[in-house]
Design an enzyme around this catalytic site. Structure first.
Site, PDB file in Angstrom:
ATOM      1  N   LYS A   1     130.185  -9.661 -70.191  1.00  0.00           N
ATOM      2  CA  LYS A   1     130.479  -8.937 -68.948  1.00  0.00           C
ATOM      3  C   LYS A   1     130.992  -9.887 -67.864  1.00  0.00           C
ATOM      4  O   LYS A   1     130.803 -11.098 -67.952  1.00  0.00           O
ATOM      5  CB  LYS A   1     129.239  -8.173 -68.452  1.00  0.00           C
ATOM      6  CG  LYS A   1     128.524  -7.383 -69.520  1.00  0.00           C
ATOM      7  CD  LYS A   1     129.365  -6.278 -70.181  1.00  0.00           C
ATOM      8  CE  LYS A   1     128.606  -5.745 -71.386  1.00  0.00           C
ATOM      9  NZ  LYS A   1     129.070  -4.486 -71.915  1.00  0.00           N
TER      10      LYS A   1
HETATM   11  C1  LIG Z   1     127.727  -3.734 -72.574  1.00  0.00           C
HETATM   12  C2  LIG Z   1     127.615  -2.278 -72.361  1.00  0.00           C
HETATM   13  C3  LIG Z   1     126.370  -1.611 -72.369  1.00  0.00           C
HETATM   14  C4  LIG Z   1     125.085  -2.213 -72.831  1.00  0.00           C
HETATM   15  O1  LIG Z   1     124.658  -3.334 -72.251  1.00  0.00           O
HETATM   16  P1  LIG Z   1     123.650  -4.351 -73.001  1.00  0.00           P
HETATM   17  O2  LIG Z   1     123.328  -5.291 -71.911  1.00  0.00           O
HETATM   18  O3  LIG Z   1     124.402  -4.978 -74.118  1.00  0.00           O
HETATM   19  O4  LIG Z   1     122.469  -3.583 -73.472  1.00  0.00           O
HETATM   20  C5  LIG Z   1     126.345  -0.268 -72.051  1.00  0.00           C
HETATM   21  N1  LIG Z   1     127.468   0.396 -71.767  1.00  0.00           N
HETATM   22  C6  LIG Z   1     128.669  -0.198 -71.776  1.00  0.00           C
HETATM   23  C7  LIG Z   1     129.874   0.618 -71.439  1.00  0.00           C
HETATM   24  C8  LIG Z   1     128.791  -1.537 -72.091  1.00  0.00           C
HETATM   25  O5  LIG Z   1     129.999  -2.104 -72.122  1.00  0.00           O
END
Ligand SMILES: *Cc1c(COP(=O)(O)O)cnc(C)c1O
Length: 427
Positions: free
Chosen positions: A204
């Site tokens: 992210k």
């Molecule tokens: C990365 C992501 C998540 C989940 O996040 P985690 O920290 O990996 O549990 C949920 N929704 C979207 C759209 C994502 O890209």
């Protein structure tokens, strides 16, 4: 010169040999932040007080301020942020939650984890976020929430979703895991719906390896969210005299442990201080690349919704007219580009109804829901999500941390591959 050279995928000389910016960012300031926690005597909010405010609380305050909202509850990851957001609304067995068919699996699996049924719904053809029309058509008397996902480098059409929510009383949760800091008509992504959830997983745009958060302006939801993520306890500024604990039990709602450690929080505080600069640069480079690619012909930028004032580039996705590539599969085009630049190009994830990551029937805990899911999906088709998976490629956001020259290299590679279409190996 270009027309004489062989494609790198066939052993020719690549367009670029220089390195790309690396991710995640390992800075001296990040190291200092970790060191600060290491020697502080407190590594998590659930440990006894050391006299100072935990990094976790400081990050929560700073992230709420960054988003221009009142409250933030950090969590262990983005998936648990979604789980507690739904638990805060008391969503459970028998309930349905509308989610896009094109998203990371966690959006839908979080719905399963609270015992509710995710109703997969198609995205729109303009920016491949959840379609407001399709969502409205999917509403039943059992619908308890709609989770919109601000996907890739766009946002769901919040004007339409807020109007829909107003008309139906169904709350909107914004899954903002891919859009930290994006702006819709002056408001940050995640502050328009009843709650916004975030992930700080390594990929992210702001990261601590793993991590997550929920933001809200509603004080009652804030109280519930705190208890839901810390085994029914919430934060107190005055430590209990007997054991120094600052997470104290409440009679509100039963929770689980989804706490974020202070190491993670310290990394996030450090990263947050440079996030705005990073996002601006990435958005600027993406806009430049988009303009250049569009002039080549077969590349079509997303049609961005009118309300999107500033996008966050998580995955830069662009639509490819494959007819100009003699109909070659998107994977073949990606492979040729990857070889020219030593940069990952990849198609979007498969829509969830045919994703290897989404198989509720494989776990006994989800059997109740898999009956409901089968009924829903037998009739469901997701032509726009399928279209995205077959006709778009993605460039990861770290490629946009650098310079215009980096963008020019991408354009040159696209030009070269386009000029040698017949050489592209079909897989
Ligand atoms: C990365 C992501 C998540 C989940 O996040 P985690 O920290 O990996 O549990 C949920 N929704 C979207 C759209 C994502 O890209």
């Amino acid at each position: 010169m270009l027309s004489n050279s062989n494609l790198a995928v066939n052993g020719g000389s690549p367009v670029r040999k220089r390195n790309w910016p690396t991710w995640p960012p390992a800075t001296p300031a990040a190291r200092r932040a970790l060191d600060r926690v290491l020697t502080s005597g407190r590594w998590t909010i659930s440990g006894p007080s050391n006299g100072a405010k935990p990094e976790e609380c400081l990050f929560a305050e700073e992230f709420a301020r960054f988003n221009g909202t009142r409250f933030c509850v950090p969590t262990a990851n983005g998936s648990s942020a979604l789980v507690i957001a739904m638990e805060a609304l008391d969503i459970g067995p028998g309930d349905e939650v509308i989610v896009p068919a094109l998203t990371w699996v966690a959006t839908a699996s979080a719905v399963l984890r609270v015992g509710a049924t995710p109703v997969l719904t198609d995205v729109n053809r303009g920016n491949f976020c959840l379609s407001a029309e399709a969502a409205e058509a999917a509403i039943t008397p059992r619908t308890k929430a709609i989770i919109v996902v601000h996907l890739h480098h766009s946002m769901a059409d919040m004007d339409s979703f807020l109007a829909l929510s107003e008309r139906t009383g169904i709350p909107i949760i914004e899954d903002t895991a891919q859009a930290h800091g994006a702006i819709w008509r002056g408001a940050r992504a995640g502050t328009l719906g009843i709650m916004g959830t975030f992930s700080f997983q390594q990929s992210k745009v702001i990261t601590s390896g793993e991590g997550g958060a929920v933001i809200t302006r509603d004080e009652q939801l804030f109280q519930r969210l705190q208890e839901l993520r810390a085994d029914s306890r919430s934060w107190s500024t005055t430590p209990r005299a007997s054991d120094g604990m600052q997470l104290l039990p409440h009679r509100g709602v039963m929770g689980a442990n989804y706490c974020l450690s202070d190491f993670h929080a310290a990394l996030l505080r450090d990263h947050l201080s440079t996030l705005e600069t990073q996002l601006s640069r990435q958005a600027e480079n993406a806009a430049y690349l988009e303009r250049q690619l569009e002039t080549l012909g077969p590349f079509r930028p997303l049609r961005q919704p009118a309300g999107l004032a500033r996008r966050t580039v998580y995955e830069f996705l662009i639509e490819v007219n494959r007819a100009a590539f003699e109909g070659r599969p998107i994977e073949a085009i990606c492979r040729a580009l990857r070889a020219e630049l030593d940069l990952p190009f990849y198609p979007p994830d498969a829509p969830l109804h045919r994703s290897l990551l989404f198989r509720p029937e494989s776990k006994r805990r989800f059997w109740m829901q898999s009956d409901a899911l089968r009924k829903l999906e037998n009739s469901a088709r997701f032509p726009n999500a399928e279209h995205a998976a077959e006709n778009c490629f993605i460039i990861f956001h770290s490629a946009f941390l650098g310079t215009r020259e980096d963008m020019d290299d991408i354009v040159t590679a696209c030009e070269k591959v386009l000029a040698h279409v017949s050489q592209i190996p079909t897989l």
